[in-house]
Design a protein around this motif. Structure first.
Motif, PDB file in Angstrom:
ATOM      1  N   ASP A   1       0.826  -1.217   0.000  1.00  0.00           N
ATOM      2  CA  ASP A   1       0.000   0.000   0.000  1.00  0.00           C
ATOM      3  C   ASP A   1       0.858   1.265   0.000  1.00  0.00           C
ATOM      4  O   ASP A   1       0.378   2.351   0.321  1.00  0.00           O
ATOM      5  N   ALA A   2       2.141   1.133  -0.358  1.00  0.00           N
ATOM      6  CA  ALA A   2       2.998   2.320  -0.453  1.00  0.00           C
ATOM      7  C   ALA A   2       2.349   3.322  -1.408  1.00  0.00           C
ATOM      8  O   ALA A   2       1.861   2.948  -2.477  1.00  0.00           O
TER       9      ALA A   2
ATOM     10  N   VAL B   1      13.220   2.920  -3.952  1.00  0.00           N
ATOM     11  CA  VAL B   1      13.317   1.840  -2.975  1.00  0.00           C
ATOM     12  C   VAL B   1      13.931   2.367  -1.681  1.00  0.00           C
ATOM     13  O   VAL B   1      13.384   2.173  -0.587  1.00  0.00           O
ATOM     14  N   ARG B   2      15.061   3.022  -1.817  1.00  0.00           N
ATOM     15  CA  ARG B   2      15.770   3.575  -0.648  1.00  0.00           C
ATOM     16  C   ARG B   2      14.878   4.486   0.179  1.00  0.00           C
ATOM     17  O   ARG B   2      14.741   4.326   1.389  1.00  0.00           O
ATOM     18  N   ASP B   3      14.265   5.459  -0.466  1.00  0.00           N
ATOM     19  CA  ASP B   3      13.491   6.459   0.269  1.00  0.00           C
ATOM     20  C   ASP B   3      12.230   5.859   0.887  1.00  0.00           C
ATOM     21  O   ASP B   3      11.861   6.208   2.013  1.00  0.00           O
ATOM     22  N   THR B   4      11.580   4.961   0.166  1.00  0.00           N
ATOM     23  CA  THR B   4      10.373   4.342   0.708  1.00  0.00           C
ATOM     24  C   THR B   4      10.690   3.531   1.959  1.00  0.00           C
ATOM     25  O   THR B   4       9.929   3.552   2.940  1.00  0.00           O
ATOM     26  N   LEU B   5      11.823   2.850   1.972  1.00  0.00           N
ATOM     27  CA  LEU B   5      12.201   2.034   3.126  1.00  0.00           C
ATOM     28  C   LEU B   5      12.411   2.866   4.388  1.00  0.00           C
ATOM     29  O   LEU B   5      12.198   2.387   5.497  1.00  0.00           O
ATOM     30  N   ILE B   6      12.830   4.120   4.225  1.00  0.00           N
ATOM     31  CA  ILE B   6      13.062   4.954   5.416  1.00  0.00           C
ATOM     32  C   ILE B   6      11.961   6.000   5.609  1.00  0.00           C
ATOM     33  O   ILE B   6      12.116   6.938   6.392  1.00  0.00           O
ATOM     34  N   GLY B   7      10.858   5.834   4.873  1.00  0.00           N
ATOM     35  CA  GLY B   7       9.695   6.669   5.113  1.00  0.00           C
ATOM     36  C   GLY B   7       9.712   8.030   4.478  1.00  0.00           C
ATOM     37  O   GLY B   7       9.016   8.943   4.936  1.00  0.00           O
TER      38      GLY B   7
END
Length: 402
Positions: free
Chosen positions: A8-9, A38-44
């Motif tokens: 649900d990103a 990918v990087r930014d989504t993983l850290i919010g």
């Protein structure tokens, strides 16, 4: 750190993205999300750009998107990049690549179908993260997840070699460290220090782009201090001296106090001595636009101490805010300048003609005289301006009759 992108990103809900990844064969593993998204989504962090990597050759990407009714633009087809134009915005689709030859500025690439080979040519481990667009599973070949969790910007492979392939990676290292880093990776830092002179081979436009991104990063003052200490700027921007980081930190505090958004060009100005000639020289060297160079020069000029509104009227609100933020004037003056909307002098040259003054230089001089008095009195209304005009005409006639 959890190596999964949630289904649900928000970015996955973008209109047209599902159709794009379907067209590229997501169900058979032919396409993956890659890099910053990918990087930014993983850290919010909300990432603006979506990049996809695919095993398909560029010509095949064009064919597949055309068959799916998705507009495709060959923006960088020689290097494998096709831009898919979706209703929600563009998405870059790049064929997996490996470097064939590099010279520090450009790379000759060949296409591959090997995901790890593609990952190996990327600069930092945290930028070489891939994700399956259907399951969200993150694929990490070089320990990027651990580095991202630790706030560590680390080169893939030997940092000296990687910088030799692309000299811009020196500035990219510090920019990413300013954005994501905690403790600097010592091997990376040592390599950047040793190879700092390599920056001289780069175009000044590329240097400007990286520096302007760097100065607005979260930890920019701390990282600028580190760069000055290591002599990173010396080959290309020697004007950035020992006091630059302190000035940048002071500006950042003043921007926050005045509720003014950080601005890259203003922050660059804070790193340079407050001398219009030096600021112009740096702007020219970095190949900035004429408007940007004028703004840099303005930032180093004197402040009109009669008040922020007068300053804003004289040079414009944006330039006044720059000049005040880069000074030690009270923050309240910055706020007043930012809120100022320049009025229009409620008088024209025709007002003097109706008072019996012949058209020509006298009208221009009288109009300027009244404007100066109007400014000095704090921009009074039309009735007072008429009085000022009468007084100016009387003064002119008296001087001629004397």
């Amino acid at each position: 750190m959890d190596g999964v992108i949630a289904r649900d990103a928000p970015f996955l809900q973008r209109e047209g993205l599902s159709a794009l990844i379907d067209a590229l064969g997501a169900d058979s593993g032919q396409v993956r999300l890659v890099g910053g998204i990918v990087r930014d989504t993983l850290i919010g962090i909300d990432a603006a750009d979506i990049d996809l990597a695919t095993r398909h050759h560029p010509e095949d990407v064009l064919h597949l998107l055309g068959r799916a009714g998705i507009k495709a633009v060959p923006t960088g087809i020689a290097h494998g990049t096709i831009t898919a134009v979706l209703p929600s915005g563009p998405v870059e689709v790049t064929t997996l690549r490996r470097d064939v030859a590099t010279d520090g500025r450009h790379a000759v690439v060949a296409f591959t179908d090997d995901w790890r080979e593609d990952a190996a040519r990327r600069d930092f481990t945290m930028n070489a993260l891939y994700a399956d667009p259907l399951s969200g599973e993150v694929i990490d070949y070089f320990g990027g997840l651990g580095d991202l969790a630790a706030g560590r910007v680390r080169f893939i492979g030997d940092p000296l070699q990687r910088i030799g392939e692309d000299h811009l990676r020196i500035l990219r290292y510090f920019r990413f460290h300013a954005r994501f880093g905690d403790t600097p990776d010592q091997e990376a830092l040592a390599a950047c220090t040793v190879r700092a002179n390599d920056l001289m081979a780069l175009s000044r436009e590329r240097i400007a782009t990286e520096v302007l991104k760097l100065v607005v990063a979260r930890h920019a003052p701390r990282v600028i201090a580190l760069m000055v200490e290591r002599g990173i700027f010396r080959p290309v921007l020697p004007e950035i001296g020992d006091d630059a980081a302190r000035r940048l930190a002071a500006l950042a505090e003043r921007e926050a106090a005045a509720a003014v958004s950080p601005d890259a060009l203003r922050r660059l100005c804070s790193l340079i001595p407050k001398d219009p000639a030096v600021l112009e020289h740096v702007g020219a060297r970095l190949k900035l636009s004429k408007a940007e160079r004028r703004r840099m020069v303005s930032s180093g000029e004197n402040i009109d101490l009669r008040g922020p509104e007068i300053l804003a009227y004289r040079i414009g609100t944006a330039l006044a805010v720059d000049r005040l933020l880069l000074s030690d004037r009270p923050i309240e003056e910055v706020v007043r300048a930012a809120a100022f909307h320049a009025p229009t002098l409620p008088l024209s040259g025709g007002a003097f003609v109706t008072r019996g003054i012949d058209k020509g230089p006298d009208v221009a001089r009288l109009l300027k005289q009244v404007e100066e008095a109007w400014i000095a009195e704090g921009f009074p209304q039309a009735g007072r301006v008429e009085q000022l005009a009468d007084a100016a005409v009387d003064q002119l006639r008296s001087s001629r009759n004397a």
